[in-house]
Structures are given as C-alpha cells and as structure tokens.
Design a protein around this motif. Structure first.
Motif: not given
Lengths: 168, 168
Positions: A5, A7-8, A11-12, A14-15, A18, A41-42, A44-45, A48
């Motif tokens: 939980d 970790f998710l 990451l959410e 973080q996204r 960004l 991964r970031t 790459d994000h 994009q």
C-alpha cells in the motif's frame, strides 16, 4: 497499511507531482533535470510528459532498463556532488523542471542527501522553475507549492524557484 | 503509457487481486503460499490480509526488507522446482490461497516458469483454493475467475482450483 500500500501511494504521489510540475512549467523554456535515473521509470515518464525538452540525467552507475537509458550527451555519470558543480557550465540558471528522488526508502538518508545537494541544484534552476522532490528541502529560494489532489501532505514535495540570486 | 504508468497499473492490479482472493477464501481453512518473496511487499500485504493464517514463502535467496522476512519455519528456501515437491509432505491439498509473481518484467520468461511450476503448485492447493498469478496458467484443474473492477483483462489472473484429483 502494508508496504505494498505505502509503495503504491508513494508512486502515485510521484506521478501526480511530475504531471503537475510538467503542466506548471508549460510556459517556461529550459531543460529537465532528473536527479537519479534508477530503473528509468520516472525518466520514461518525464520524456513522455516533456517530449520537446532536453532531459539531463544524473546517475552514479547505470542500472536502468535498456529502453530507459538517456543519450550519452545528456547523461551526467558519477556522484552528483561532483557532476552537478561540473554541469553549471552548461545548465546554470536554465533548468525549468528538476526531480529528486533518492528512492532509498530511508527517509533520514534522503533528507541528508537533499541538504547536501540543494545548494548544487538551486544554481541550475531558472527563475520560476519547479523542483519535484521526495525529500523535503528547506531553502529561502524555494516556495512550497500546493500538492495535487490525493497526495498526502509530506509524501512528496513541489517547489517553485522564486529567487535568481545564484543565476547568472 | 510510460513505464511508471504501466508499473503502477501492474501493482494496483496485483493488490486488487490479492484483496479479492483473500475475500474469496474467507470461508476456507488452510495456509497461504507466497511463491517468491522478492522485496517482501506482497508478503507484507498478505499477512495483513490474512493475519490468522500460516503463510509459507518460497524464495531462492533472501533479499527482502528486514521487516518482511518470514519466520524460518515458514520459509521454503531454494529453487521452487526443488522446494515445492519437498513441501508436499506438509502442504499437499491444504493451501487455500497461493500467489505467483515472478516479477521479472519478462512476460515470456514468466509464462515459461508458470508452465514449469503449475504441476508443482496444483497438488498443494485444496479444493476451491484461489491462485493469484501474474502469468497466465492453463490447467484443466483451474477455472479463471472474473477480475476485480479496474483490472484490465490479462494484466493479472485469478483462478479457482476446481478439481482435487491430486489431493490426498
């Protein structure tokens, strides 16, 4: 809350940060600076989100997915305490968006690193640049920005560079 | 979709499937079997979902967060092709919930591993057990279950053990 939980949520957060940062600097010229490549991964994000910007990437030792390795001319390979000062020639006062996530999972170590790196990162940022950071950063030249909806206070951080004393 | 996006979707799918599986086996006695410990995040999630069950964990070599290392009596350390057959003595026909996620990011390798492991996992499952698996698994003894809302078809898999021919 399990480690899955938390970790998710990280990451959410973080996204979301960004995504918001890319929107906030939409009207500013300048490259992106990714402070730590990790698995890519970031990075790459970010590429994009910002397909038309140069993205410079700091990394001590490449371990990213082969699809996520930046072109060599944008790679600042080595210890950031050495590579960031060396990058001033190219990047001083130019960076529009920077992202710092040591990603060690060790909060105290992340904060200590942020204290050490902040004086090396700030001179590279242009006025009104946005700095996205997992560790909190205290500086008179940074103003904390409101976080995106759904991101709990303190989980991730967004700052605006408000002063350009260190810029040329 | 960036690699950050797709990683988040995979983890969200994983969590949703584990949550649903734990609910589905609520009425069944039997231990949990975690096929691969990795960093221990899903093990930690499983032990929060199933606080009253024994959780057996297969792992080749421990590299998990110190808080997420199972008690030694529940650890099946070594190659699963060796440890799963050896576990039949203790676990045959008993496991209520199993979770397989090789987590390599390599779909072909995950599927190949699933083909090899399925005949070793199935005898350990009790009738009506739920198997949560990142790679697809084809077996006459498994029926695919509907996925939780928000999980795209094929991203993760949920199976019910429908036949107990291999059980004692």
């Amino acid at each position: 809350m399990s480690r899955l939980d938390s970790f998710l949520r990280r990451l959410e957060a973080q996204r979301s940060c960004l995504d918001m940062a890319a929107a906030l600097v939409g009207g500013l010229d300048g490259p992106v600076l990714e402070l730590g490549l990790g698995n890519g991964r970031t990075y790459d994000h970010l590429r994009q989100l910002c397909p038309d910007r140069e993205i410079f990437v700091c990394e001590r030792r490449l371990a990213a997915h082969p699809d996520c390795i930046p072109p060599v001319e944008f790679l600042l390979l080595g210890d950031m305490r050495d590579t960031l000062p060396a990058a001033r020639l190219r990047l001083e006062g130019r960076v529009a968006l920077a992202h710092l996530d040591p990603g060690t999972g060790d909060i105290a170590a992340s904060r200590a690193l942020a204290v050490e790196l902040a004086p090396l990162i700030l001179p590279l940022l242009r006025r009104d640049a946005v700095l996205v950071s997992e560790p909190q950063i205290a500086s008179p030249d940074l103003v904390a920005l409101p976080l995106p909806g759904g991101v709990a206070e303190g989980r991730y951080h967004l700052y605006r560079r408000v002063n350009s004393r260190s810029s040329p």
